[in-house]
Design a protein around this motif. Structure first.
Motif, PDB file in Angstrom:
ATOM      1  N   LEU A  36       0.837  -1.206   0.000  1.00 15.24           N
ATOM      2  CA  LEU A  36       0.000   0.000   0.000  1.00 15.24           C
ATOM      3  C   LEU A  36       0.870   1.254   0.000  1.00 15.24           C
ATOM      4  O   LEU A  36       0.620   2.186  -0.770  1.00 15.24           O
ATOM      5  N   GLY A  37       1.879   1.271   0.861  1.00 12.20           N
ATOM      6  CA  GLY A  37       2.734   2.448   0.946  1.00 12.20           C
ATOM      7  C   GLY A  37       3.411   2.764  -0.371  1.00 12.20           C
ATOM      8  O   GLY A  37       3.460   3.929  -0.801  1.00 12.20           O
ATOM      9  N   TYR A  38       3.916   1.725  -1.040  1.00 12.79           N
ATOM     10  CA  TYR A  38       4.598   1.961  -2.315  1.00 12.79           C
ATOM     11  C   TYR A  38       3.635   2.537  -3.345  1.00 12.79           C
ATOM     12  O   TYR A  38       3.979   3.474  -4.076  1.00 12.79           O
ATOM     13  N   ASP A  39       2.435   1.991  -3.396  1.00 13.21           N
ATOM     14  CA  ASP A  39       1.468   2.489  -4.377  1.00 13.21           C
ATOM     15  C   ASP A  39       1.115   3.942  -4.113  1.00 13.21           C
ATOM     16  O   ASP A  39       1.026   4.745  -5.051  1.00 13.21           O
ATOM     17  N   ILE A  40       0.906   4.308  -2.842  1.00 13.69           N
ATOM     18  CA  ILE A  40       0.581   5.704  -2.506  1.00 13.69           C
ATOM     19  C   ILE A  40       1.725   6.621  -2.916  1.00 13.69           C
ATOM     20  O   ILE A  40       1.530   7.649  -3.565  1.00 13.69           O
ATOM     21  N   GLY A  41       2.948   6.235  -2.525  1.00 13.39           N
ATOM     22  CA  GLY A  41       4.101   7.080  -2.814  1.00 13.39           C
ATOM     23  C   GLY A  41       4.388   7.207  -4.292  1.00 13.39           C
ATOM     24  O   GLY A  41       4.638   8.306  -4.805  1.00 13.39           O
ATOM     25  N   VAL A  42       4.342   6.090  -4.992  1.00 13.07           N
ATOM     26  CA  VAL A  42       4.744   6.109  -6.402  1.00 13.07           C
ATOM     27  C   VAL A  42       3.717   6.836  -7.270  1.00 13.07           C
ATOM     28  O   VAL A  42       4.071   7.501  -8.248  1.00 13.07           O
ATOM     29  N   MET A  43       2.432   6.752  -6.911  1.00 14.90           N
ATOM     30  CA  MET A  43       1.415   7.409  -7.719  1.00 14.90           C
ATOM     31  C   MET A  43       1.500   8.930  -7.613  1.00 14.90           C
ATOM     32  O   MET A  43       1.135   9.643  -8.556  1.00 14.90           O
ATOM     33  N   SER A  44       2.010   9.445  -6.484  1.00 13.85           N
ATOM     34  CA  SER A  44       2.103  10.898  -6.329  1.00 13.85           C
ATOM     35  C   SER A  44       3.013  11.511  -7.385  1.00 13.85           C
ATOM     36  O   SER A  44       2.785  12.631  -7.848  1.00 13.85           O
ATOM     37  N   GLY A  45       4.068  10.782  -7.783  1.00 13.30           N
ATOM     38  CA  GLY A  45       4.968  11.291  -8.815  1.00 13.30           C
ATOM     39  C   GLY A  45       4.638  10.768 -10.198  1.00 13.30           C
ATOM     40  O   GLY A  45       4.753  11.488 -11.196  1.00 13.30           O
ATOM     41  N   ALA A  46       4.228   9.486 -10.268  1.00 21.05           N
ATOM     42  CA  ALA A  46       3.941   8.879 -11.569  1.00 21.05           C
ATOM     43  C   ALA A  46       2.804   9.601 -12.286  1.00 21.05           C
ATOM     44  O   ALA A  46       2.792   9.692 -13.519  1.00 21.05           O
ATOM     45  N   ILE A  47       1.860  10.144 -11.519  1.00 17.94           N
ATOM     46  CA  ILE A  47       0.702  10.792 -12.139  1.00 17.94           C
ATOM     47  C   ILE A  47       1.100  12.015 -12.958  1.00 17.94           C
ATOM     48  O   ILE A  47       0.413  12.388 -13.920  1.00 17.94           O
ATOM     49  N   LEU A  48       2.231  12.652 -12.602  1.00 21.22           N
ATOM     50  CA  LEU A  48       2.706  13.802 -13.379  1.00 21.22           C
ATOM     51  C   LEU A  48       2.975  13.397 -14.820  1.00 21.22           C
ATOM     52  O   LEU A  48       2.723  14.158 -15.763  1.00 21.22           O
ATOM     53  N   TYR A  49       3.489  12.178 -14.998  1.00 24.53           N
ATOM     54  CA  TYR A  49       3.849  11.690 -16.336  1.00 24.53           C
ATOM     55  C   TYR A  49       2.689  10.941 -16.989  1.00 24.53           C
ATOM     56  O   TYR A  49       2.537  10.971 -18.211  1.00 24.53           O
ATOM     57  N   ILE A  50       1.852  10.267 -16.168  1.00 24.27           N
ATOM     58  CA  ILE A  50       0.681   9.575 -16.715  1.00 24.27           C
ATOM     59  C   ILE A  50      -0.268  10.580 -17.351  1.00 24.27           C
ATOM     60  O   ILE A  50      -0.804  10.341 -18.443  1.00 24.27           O
ATOM     61  N   GLN A  51      -0.462  11.718 -16.686  1.00 24.91           N
ATOM     62  CA  GLN A  51      -1.395  12.729 -17.198  1.00 24.91           C
ATOM     63  C   GLN A  51      -0.953  13.240 -18.564  1.00 24.91           C
ATOM     64  O   GLN A  51      -1.783  13.441 -19.463  1.00 24.91           O
ATOM     65  N   ILE A  56      -4.934  12.654 -19.867  1.00 24.89           N
ATOM     66  CA  ILE A  56      -6.147  12.523 -19.062  1.00 24.89           C
ATOM     67  C   ILE A  56      -6.449  13.849 -18.378  1.00 24.89           C
ATOM     68  O   ILE A  56      -5.580  14.694 -18.177  1.00 24.89           O
ATOM     69  N   SER A  57      -7.724  14.033 -18.008  1.00 31.50           N
ATOM     70  CA  SER A  57      -8.178  15.273 -17.366  1.00 31.50           C
ATOM     71  C   SER A  57      -7.872  15.248 -15.872  1.00 31.50           C
ATOM     72  O   SER A  57      -7.468  14.223 -15.320  1.00 31.50           O
ATOM     73  N   ASP A  58      -8.109  16.382 -15.210  1.00 33.19           N
ATOM     74  CA  ASP A  58      -7.915  16.454 -13.757  1.00 33.19           C
ATOM     75  C   ASP A  58      -8.856  15.510 -13.022  1.00 33.19           C
ATOM     76  O   ASP A  58      -8.485  14.908 -12.015  1.00 33.19           O
ATOM     77  N   ASN A  59     -10.094  15.380 -13.512  1.00 32.30           N
ATOM     78  CA  ASN A  59     -11.037  14.455 -12.874  1.00 32.30           C
ATOM     79  C   ASN A  59     -10.568  13.013 -13.004  1.00 32.30           C
ATOM     80  O   ASN A  59     -10.651  12.228 -12.052  1.00 32.30           O
ATOM     81  N   GLN A  60     -10.082  12.642 -14.195  1.00 31.32           N
ATOM     82  CA  GLN A  60      -9.543  11.294 -14.383  1.00 31.32           C
ATOM     83  C   GLN A  60      -8.301  11.089 -13.521  1.00 31.32           C
ATOM     84  O   GLN A  60      -8.067  10.001 -12.996  1.00 31.32           O
ATOM     85  N   LYS A  61      -7.518  12.148 -13.363  1.00 28.93           N
ATOM     86  CA  LYS A  61      -6.305  12.080 -12.547  1.00 28.93           C
ATOM     87  C   LYS A  61      -6.634  11.749 -11.092  1.00 28.93           C
ATOM     88  O   LYS A  61      -6.043  10.834 -10.504  1.00 28.93           O
ATOM     89  N   GLN A  62      -7.592  12.451 -10.496  1.00 23.48           N
ATOM     90  CA  GLN A  62      -7.897  12.186  -9.095  1.00 23.48           C
ATOM     91  C   GLN A  62      -8.615  10.854  -8.902  1.00 23.48           C
ATOM     92  O   GLN A  62      -8.465  10.203  -7.859  1.00 23.48           O
ATOM     93  N   VAL A  63      -9.332  10.403  -9.944  1.00 17.00           N
ATOM     94  CA  VAL A  63      -9.978   9.084  -9.854  1.00 17.00           C
ATOM     95  C   VAL A  63      -8.940   7.977  -9.867  1.00 17.00           C
ATOM     96  O   VAL A  63      -8.978   7.058  -9.039  1.00 17.00           O
ATOM     97  N   VAL A  64      -7.978   8.046 -10.788  1.00 18.10           N
ATOM     98  CA  VAL A  64      -6.982   6.975 -10.886  1.00 18.10           C
ATOM     99  C   VAL A  64      -6.092   6.937  -9.646  1.00 18.10           C
ATOM    100  O   VAL A  64      -5.602   5.878  -9.250  1.00 18.10           O
ATOM    101  N   MET A  65      -5.908   8.087  -8.989  1.00 15.95           N
ATOM    102  CA  MET A  65      -5.089   8.119  -7.788  1.00 15.95           C
ATOM    103  C   MET A  65      -5.830   7.556  -6.577  1.00 15.95           C
ATOM    104  O   MET A  65      -5.237   6.884  -5.738  1.00 15.95           O
ATOM    105  N   GLY A  66      -7.118   7.813  -6.480  1.00 10.46           N
ATOM    106  CA  GLY A  66      -7.851   7.414  -5.286  1.00 10.46           C
ATOM    107  C   GLY A  66      -8.669   6.149  -5.405  1.00 10.46           C
ATOM    108  O   GLY A  66      -9.074   5.581  -4.389  1.00 10.46           O
ATOM    109  N   ILE A  67      -8.894   5.666  -6.623  1.00 12.31           N
ATOM    110  CA  ILE A  67      -9.800   4.540  -6.814  1.00 12.31           C
ATOM    111  C   ILE A  67      -9.291   3.259  -6.191  1.00 12.31           C
ATOM    112  O   ILE A  67     -10.068   2.383  -5.809  1.00 12.31           O
ATOM    113  N   LEU A  68      -7.952   3.125  -6.055  1.00 10.06           N
ATOM    114  CA  LEU A  68      -7.404   1.912  -5.455  1.00 10.06           C
ATOM    115  C   LEU A  68      -7.943   1.717  -4.043  1.00 10.06           C
ATOM    116  O   LEU A  68      -8.157   0.588  -3.604  1.00 10.06           O
TER     117      LEU A  68
END
Length: 507
Positions: A36-51, A56-68
């Motif tokens: 869990l910790g790795y996923d939380i940490g890695v998504m905070s930075g990975a999302i900059l490049y995924i977006q 993807i939009s800001d709404n899609q961004k916050q969904v992909v980060m929190g949906i897990l």
């Protein structure tokens, strides 16, 4: 030997050493929380490049980060029943296997929909790990060091977050379409080692007794207790909780169907005793407030918060985020040594009080920066934001973070523990999902400063809630917990416990 005044001097009895076997078991089991910790940490930075890569939009961004967190509900809900069926140990192995598949799917994702499938599978694995690791750890721990050992899951969550931050920085130099895939895919590696390591652990003695395997349970209790006397006492307490006669010394005994989990939901939700009702409110409440006070917003959106605080360069944002990870991990290590010395209640209340101040400071700093005139840049609000974020994660890690898992795993009666803990984890994941998937929308609606003022207000409510309802559980065996609960206000429960202790001392 006498001193100068003629008073006989004596050496105080040595403090018992921590049980190394219980320590090793707790360490291995808690390593699943790295996922869990790795996923939380890695998504905070990975999302900059995924977006940028997947557009993807800001709404899609916050969904992909929190949906897990929402997906993990399925895993945590199923884990209670699974752990009663196949045992705590094999449930941990199962969690690692599921997350392994999810991490690979995320690493190979080519579209937003493909990525969401990977998030779903990984989320189920995280839900399993979150629920079972603290339950197993609480059940193998001797009472004297249970706070220390059951804080391990939170330690490894923080260590996983730090690894995720380091992975972000390490792979950030790769081409955009490869960097984030490596960041997410590498998460499959620790799950393999965790699953293999857990196979070396014994099964939980409480689960063994629930299955009627007294002989196997005695062996584990002898190894995980601080003395033979404590082993016998723990065995007697668990046999009483499981409804097994104390004079029964057979290695294998027949147990009722209730020991396999039947009737748990009825006794937990539909016909609970006053003590169980109080325990359930406390377990669900502490999980809710752990997330509702905004920790996932800070951890997941650290780069975004630092950007709003005036740090514009992406590399500097990742470096500042790594500082958050280091501080969070450092203070969780401090907390592990305080839990069995200072007690749960004092640490929890002081932690939440400090979080209120830090959240208010962060809100003030961000509000000032947001209303600065163009071309005018004040340094003090930037410094206030940085100091507030670091103090917030430090104070969270020293109390609210680990005590949530320690408290919720040690207060349930044996037969209700797995399912009761799964309800707490479910509340944790739902709240975390709502917070993480609404943060960007919330900042647009009431400003980023307003969002943190809101979290500070929730923390004030949490402080009052904890003060009124939560008794001290330090040093009590798992089977004694129901004597602390059943009265609504904390001071009445504490008075009840004090009176019982006095009666024991008199007899």
């Amino acid at each position: 030997m006498a001193d100068a005044n003629g008073v006989a001097a004596f050496d105080p009895p040595p403090k018992p050493k921590r049980n190394k076997y219980a320590l090793a078991c707790s360490f291995l089991a808690s390593m699943t929380s790295i996922l869990l910790g790795y996923d939380i940490g890695v998504m905070s930075g990975a999302i900059l490049y995924i977006q940028k890569d997947l557009d993807i939009s800001d709404n899609q961004k916050q969904v992909v980060m929190g949906i897990l967190n929402v997906y993990s509900l399925l895993g945590s809900a199923a884990a209670g029943r699974t752990s009663d069926w196949i045992g705590r140990r094999y449930t941990i192995v199962f969690a690692g296997a599921i997350f392994f598949v999810g991490a690979l799917l995320m690493g190979f994702a080519t579209t937003y929909a493909f990525l969401m499938v990977g998030r779903f599978v990984a989320g189920v694995g995280v839900g399993y790990a979150l629920m079972i690791a603290p339950v197993y750890t609480a059940e193998v721990s001797p009472a004297a060091s249970r706070g220390f050992l059951t804080s391990f899951p939170e330690v490894f969550i923080n260590f996983g977050i730090l690894l995720g931050y380091v992975s972000n920085f390490g792979f950030s130099k790769l081409p955009q379409n490869l960097g984030w895939r490596f960041m997410l895919g590498v998460g499959a590696v620790p799950s393999v080692f965790i699953a293999l390591g857990v196979l070396a652990m014994p099964e939980s003695p409480r689960w063994l007794i629930m299955q009627g395997r007294l002989g196997d349970a005695k062996v584990v209790l002898d190894k995980t207790s601080d003395s033979p006397e404590e082993s016998k006492l723990r065995l007697a307490d668990i046999k009483e909780a499981a409804g097994i006669p104390q004079d029964c010394d057979d290695d294998i005994v027949a147990v009722s169907k209730k020991s396999h989990g039947e009737g748990v939901w009825r006794d937990l939700l539909f016909r609970p005793t006053p003590a169980v009702r109080h325990i359930l409110i406390c377990a669900v409440g502490i999980h809710f407030f752990q997330q509702a006070t905004g920790i996932d917003s800070v951890v997941l959106y650290s780069p975004e918060i630092f950007k709003r605080a005036g740090i514009k360069d992406a590399t500097h944002q990742l470096l500042a985020t790594m500082a958050v990870g280091f501080v969070k991990t450092l203070f969780i290590l401090v907390a592990t040594f305080l839990l069995d010395k200072s007690g749960r209640r004092a640490l929890l209340l002081s932690s939440v009080a400090g979080m209120i101040v830090s959240l208010a400071g962060l809100a003030i700093g961000l509000t000032v920066i947001e209303h600065e005139q163009s071309g005018r840049r004040l340094m003090w609000p930037i410094a206030l934001c940085l100091a507030s974020i670091l103090s917030y994660v430090a104070l969270f890690s020293i109390g609210m973070g680990p005590i949530t898992w320690v408290y919720s795993t040690e207060i349930f009666p044996l037969r209700l523990r797995a399912q009761g803990c799964s309800m707490g984890v479910a509340a944790n994941r739902v709240t975390s999902g709502v917070i993480s998937m609404s943060f960007l929308s919330l900042t647009k609606a009431i400003s980023i400063g307003g969002a943190f003022f809101l979290y500070a207000g929730v923390a004030v409510i949490a402080l009052v809630f904890f003060y009124l309802l939560y008794p001290e559980t330090q040093g009590r065996t798992l089977e004694e917990m129901d004597t602390l609960f059943g009265t609504f206000f904390r001071w009445r429960a504490t008075a009840k416990a004090i009176k019982e202790n006095q009666n024991k001392a008199t007899s």
